[in-house]
Design a protein around this motif. Structure first.
Motif, PDB file in Angstrom:
ATOM      1  N   GLU A 364     -21.308  -4.815  39.579  1.00  0.00           N
ATOM      2  CA  GLU A 364     -20.512  -5.949  38.977  1.00  0.00           C
ATOM      3  C   GLU A 364     -20.244  -6.891  40.300  1.00  0.00           C
ATOM      4  OE1 GLU A 364     -16.937  -7.479  36.150  1.00  0.00           O
ATOM      5  OE2 GLU A 364     -17.389  -5.224  36.392  1.00  0.00           O
ATOM      6  N   THR A 372     -28.495  -9.968  43.706  1.00  0.00           N
ATOM      7  CA  THR A 372     -29.035  -9.413  42.502  1.00  0.00           C
ATOM      8  C   THR A 372     -29.936  -8.181  42.895  1.00  0.00           C
ATOM      9  OG1 THR A 372     -29.424 -11.699  41.642  1.00  0.00           O
ATOM     10  CG2 THR A 372     -30.550  -9.817  40.653  1.00  0.00           C
ATOM     11  N   GLN A 397     -23.096  -6.893  29.884  1.00  0.00           N
ATOM     12  CA  GLN A 397     -22.618  -8.174  30.186  1.00  0.00           C
ATOM     13  C   GLN A 397     -23.381  -8.526  31.481  1.00  0.00           C
ATOM     14  OE1 GLN A 397     -18.784  -8.980  29.526  1.00  0.00           O
ATOM     15  NE2 GLN A 397     -18.588  -8.569  27.513  1.00  0.00           N
ATOM     16  N   THR A 400     -27.062  -8.659  31.269  1.00  0.00           N
ATOM     17  CA  THR A 400     -27.351  -9.776  30.522  1.00  0.00           C
ATOM     18  C   THR A 400     -27.486 -11.132  31.677  1.00  0.00           C
ATOM     19  OG1 THR A 400     -26.536  -8.995  28.490  1.00  0.00           O
ATOM     20  CG2 THR A 400     -26.832 -11.667  28.889  1.00  0.00           C
ATOM     21  N   GLU A 401     -26.159 -10.989  32.309  1.00  0.00           N
ATOM     22  CA  GLU A 401     -26.098 -12.171  33.391  1.00  0.00           C
ATOM     23  C   GLU A 401     -27.206 -12.038  34.533  1.00  0.00           C
ATOM     24  OE1 GLU A 401     -25.232 -15.145  35.848  1.00  0.00           O
ATOM     25  OE2 GLU A 401     -24.607 -15.101  33.744  1.00  0.00           O
ATOM     26  N   ARG A 404     -30.300 -13.177  32.997  1.00  0.00           N
ATOM     27  CA  ARG A 404     -30.469 -15.027  32.995  1.00  0.00           C
ATOM     28  C   ARG A 404     -30.435 -15.586  34.136  1.00  0.00           C
ATOM     29  NH1 ARG A 404     -25.689 -15.144  30.630  1.00  0.00           N
ATOM     30  NH2 ARG A 404     -26.692 -15.090  28.481  1.00  0.00           N
ATOM     31  N   ARG A 405     -29.884 -14.754  35.153  1.00  0.00           N
ATOM     32  CA  ARG A 405     -30.066 -15.538  36.488  1.00  0.00           C
ATOM     33  C   ARG A 405     -31.538 -15.650  36.908  1.00  0.00           C
ATOM     34  NH1 ARG A 405     -26.012 -12.544  40.637  1.00  0.00           N
ATOM     35  NH2 ARG A 405     -24.542 -13.388  38.851  1.00  0.00           N
TER      36      ARG A 405
END
Length: 425
Positions: A364, A372, A397, A400-401, A404-405
């Motif tokens: 996180e 990333t 989450q 998912t981020e 998406r990134r």
């Protein structure tokens, strides 16, 4: 035969690069195992060219040895153009088998129960629900303290190993006995059973039933006058208020509970000190959500002091630093979170559940920082240690981020991990 010879030669080139990088950094195979959670024998065979490694290994050893991408490029040069997803030579099918095998060895098989299968989790929650809210009155049990305590110890071990589904069955059998106790000593044990039930229901994303368990736990703990039980069950309420986004209530309950417990701690047991410190750590996260930096840091400072009174018990090695990471992440300071992480030796964290949380916290922080690749590597290690932790809503989450990134990420582990935890865009 020529193709086979070329493949072996390619394997040796990557293996030699790995061995040279490891020896240059003076890192033993045993230490590299501790950093990547691939077995020492497997790493040795890779170095000798006897195994065709997956790209995820190249990513993890490159990070562990500070190779700045050299080992990833070596793997790409040797394998990328010929990699397939079928047969025994490698690909996603092999990677999945390796993850399942490693995770089963490390976490007692929890991976098999939880990977993409909501039915076992739903059934486990239903069993706990029925034990908490029986359809018929519970018969009174005579002096269950001895057997109840032994069963509680076994259940605590399963929680520490992140084996939440078998744990649900154990707790479902213990709850009717816990509801029938009458002596203070039995009540203290019963309160710990309710505490463990609440934590398990939270892990299984069943907060409505966790509230019921938490409420019963607080009542029994107060009746027992046991400081450890009171601290643990009050902490459960703080966690649930936090999950309900009632951050002010969570912080205030933490402050109030700490004020009531503090005067009684002078002669308290190490377990009670541990419960007190865990309560403050959880309250610190809620304070951070309110941007109340002062209260958050004060709580963590006091939790640190409590940890000195409770070595390797409720507040074992790594607990407070993990919460320091969490507070830093909430306050938007990813760099500080990573600095807290660096102060921890992950192999010394006593439980798989907490060790998994350590790596999901690192993921996180790196995701917040925009790194990333490092976030994904931390998630892959977390999955190998405690697969069920990666399937929790907060970590999903993060995944998912990251997708998406970077939906076309060349880091093979991201898409495979997303599939295993059921995350899609």
């Amino acid at each position: 035969m020529q193709a086979t010879g070329q493949r072996i030669e390619a394997t040796v080139r990557f293996g030699e690069a790995l061995r040279k990088s490891r020896e240059r950094q003076k890192v033993s195979l045993n230490t590299l195992h501790e950093l990547t959670f691939f077995s020492k024998s497997y790493l040795s065979r890779v170095e000798r060219g006897e195994r065709n490694p997956e790209r995820v290994l190249a990513e993890l050893v490159d990070e562990a040895l500070g190779a700045n991408g050299r080992l990833i490029r070596a793997w790409d040069s040797d394998y990328a153009s010929n990699r397939t997803i079928v047969g025994s030579s490698g690909g996603e099918a092999t990677k999945r088998r390796e993850f399942i095998t490693s995770a089963a060895l490390l976490a007692g098989g929890a991976f098999d129960d939880l990977a993409g299968q909501p039915e076992p989790s739903t059934a486990a929650v239903a069993r706990l629900r029925d034990a908490l809210i029986p359809t018929t009155p519970t018969s009174q049990a005579a002096s269950p303290a001895a057997s109840l305590s032994r069963s509680l110890i076994r259940a605590q071990r399963d929680f520490a190993a992140a084996r939440y589904l078998p744990l649900a069955d154990e707790l479902a059998a213990l709850l009717p006995v816990a509801s029938a106790v009458s002596t203070p000593a039995d009540m203290a044990t019963a309160a710990r059973i309710y505490h463990l039930t609440t934590r398990t229901l939270i892990k299984l994303s069943a907060s409505p039933y966790a509230w019921i368990s938490a409420h019963k736990g607080v009542e029994v703990a107060q009746a027992s006058s046991d400081l450890q039980a009171i601290g643990e069950c009050r902490r459960d309420l703080i966690s649930l208020f936090h999950r309900a986004a009632e951050y002010r209530k969570a912080r205030d309950v933490a402050i109030s509970a700490a004020e009531s417990l503090r005067p009684q701690l002078a002669d308290a047991t190490p377990h009670a000190w541990g419960a007190y410190g865990a309560l403050l750590s959880t309250g610190a996260i809620a304070a951070a959500r309110l941007e109340d930096r002062h209260s958050a840091l004060d709580m963590l400072t006091e939790a640190d002091e409590a940890a000195h009174h409770a070595p390797n018990l409720t507040l074992g090695y790594g607990h407070v630093p993990i919460y320091k990471m969490g507070v830093s992440i909430v306050l938007g300071d990813a760099g500080t979170a990573i600095e807290h992480a660096k102060a921890v030796i992950p192999n010394q964290i006593p439980t798989l559940e907490r060790r998994g949380s350590y790596y999901t916290g690192i993921a996180e922080a790196y995701a917040l920082w925009g790194k990333t690749d490092r976030a994904i590597r931390a998630l892959l290690i977390a999955e190998k240690i405690a697969p069920s932790e990666v399937r929790r809503s907060g970590t999903r989450q993060v995944i998912t981020e990251l997708l998406r990134r970077d939906p076309h990420s060349k880091l093979s582990g991201l898409r495979g991990l997303a599939r295993r935890v059921g995350v899609t865009l």
